[in-house]
Design a protein around this motif. Structure first.
Motif, PDB file in Angstrom:
ATOM      1  N   ASN A 108     -66.029  -0.194  39.181  1.00 15.67           N
ATOM      2  CA  ASN A 108     -65.035   0.714  39.741  1.00 15.67           C
ATOM      3  C   ASN A 108     -65.501   1.243  41.092  1.00 15.67           C
ATOM      4  OD1 ASN A 108     -63.894   3.666  40.088  1.00 15.67           O
ATOM      5  ND2 ASN A 108     -62.440   2.493  38.855  1.00 15.67           N
ATOM      6  N   ARG A 160     -64.862  -1.401  43.651  1.00 15.83           N
ATOM      7  CA  ARG A 160     -63.434  -1.495  43.992  1.00 15.83           C
ATOM      8  C   ARG A 160     -63.018  -0.381  44.949  1.00 15.83           C
ATOM      9  NH1 ARG A 160     -63.010  -2.967  38.668  1.00 15.83           N
ATOM     10  NH2 ARG A 160     -62.419  -0.905  37.953  1.00 15.83           N
ATOM     11  N   GLU A 161     -63.650   0.774  44.807  1.00 18.66           N
ATOM     12  CA  GLU A 161     -63.344   1.914  45.676  1.00 18.66           C
ATOM     13  C   GLU A 161     -64.197   1.920  46.952  1.00 18.66           C
ATOM     14  OE1 GLU A 161     -60.847   4.005  45.104  1.00 18.66           O
ATOM     15  OE2 GLU A 161     -60.390   2.888  43.270  1.00 18.66           O
TER      16      GLU A 161
END
Length: 89
Positions: A77, A80-81
């Motif tokens: 995550n 992805r950020e």
């Protein structure tokens, strides 16, 4: 003044504090927590079954971003950020 000279001047005018602040925004950290404790630091999270380890992705300022059951999911995550995740023990 050439284009490369103006870029050099602009980069040189950024203070060390500004640079650190910019880098700080791209950092996140992963920390293990007990599932029964999640509500204390992330009140909007749903209730979790007690007695389990969970992995929390935090922004560099300590704001919780994600609670998950695996370190790999927390790191994925972060990627992805466009955050660089580090582990805190």
């Amino acid at each position: 003044m050439s284009a490369s000279a103006s870029r050099t001047i602009a980069a040189a005018s950024m203070s060390a504090r500004d640079l650190a602040t910019l880098a700080w925004r791209n950092l996140a950290y992963v920390r293990v927590a007990r599932s029964e404790d999640v509500g204390f630091f992330c009140p909007e999270a749903p209730l979790l079954a007690p007695g389990r380890d969970v992995f929390v992705l935090y922004a560099a300022d300590g704001t919780p971003i994600l609670v998950t059951d695996s370190r790999e999911a927390a790191v994925a995550n972060a990627e992805r950020e466009e955050l660089e995740a580090v582990s805190v023990h």
